[in-house]
Scaffold this motif. Structure first.
Motif, PDB file in Angstrom:
ATOM      1  N   GLU A  55      84.396 -29.298 118.315  1.00  0.00           N
ATOM      2  CA  GLU A  55      85.654 -30.028 118.055  1.00  0.00           C
ATOM      3  C   GLU A  55      86.596 -30.398 119.489  1.00  0.00           C
ATOM      4  O   GLU A  55      87.037 -31.110 119.774  1.00  0.00           O
ATOM      5  N   GLN A  59      87.116 -33.932 121.149  1.00  0.00           N
ATOM      6  CA  GLN A  59      88.885 -34.395 121.326  1.00  0.00           C
ATOM      7  C   GLN A  59      87.911 -35.043 123.111  1.00  0.00           C
ATOM      8  O   GLN A  59      89.005 -36.336 123.212  1.00  0.00           O
ATOM      9  N   GLU A  62      86.804 -38.529 123.067  1.00  0.00           N
ATOM     10  CA  GLU A  62      87.591 -39.411 122.953  1.00  0.00           C
ATOM     11  C   GLU A  62      88.736 -39.378 123.497  1.00  0.00           C
ATOM     12  O   GLU A  62      89.074 -40.887 123.636  1.00  0.00           O
TER      13      GLU A  62
END
Length: 106
Positions: A55, A59, A62
């Motif tokens: 995760e 992130q 992103e």
């Protein structure tokens, strides 16, 4: 693992004794259950850690993409401002050169 000198009184101990298990095997069986439980916890924690890392990497990717977009937009704004500033400097230079010419020729 530390073991206590007190007799085992856990529910597992009572069940094993009540079921007729060999009293010599009760304590090792309980220790094995504890060991397996610990392994299960470690496996669960490792899985959660792997999931969190995945995760976090998503992130980070992103955020990098978002930052790249913002940098591109800022670069475009800076180019526009540079063009505007140089246009103003050019517009101011023409009258200044004319004034300088008048001063020098008079």
């Amino acid at each position: 693992m530390p073991t206590s000198s007190k007799p085992e009184t856990s529910a597992i101990h009572r069940v094993l004794i009540d079921s007729g298990a060999d009293p010599k095997l009760v304590h090792p069986a309980i220790e094995e259950i504890r060991h397996l439980s610990g392994q299960n916890v470690i496996t669960a924690i490792a899985a959660q850690t792997t999931e969190l890392r995945s995760e976090m990497q998503a992130q980070i990717i992103e955020l990098r993409a978002e930052m790249q977009t913002q940098f591109t937009a800022l670069r475009a704004e800076m180019n526009t401002l540079n063009k505007f500033i140089w246009t103003l400097i050019s517009l101011l230079a023409i009258p200044m050169l004319g004034l300088l010419y008048k001063i020098l020729t008079s």
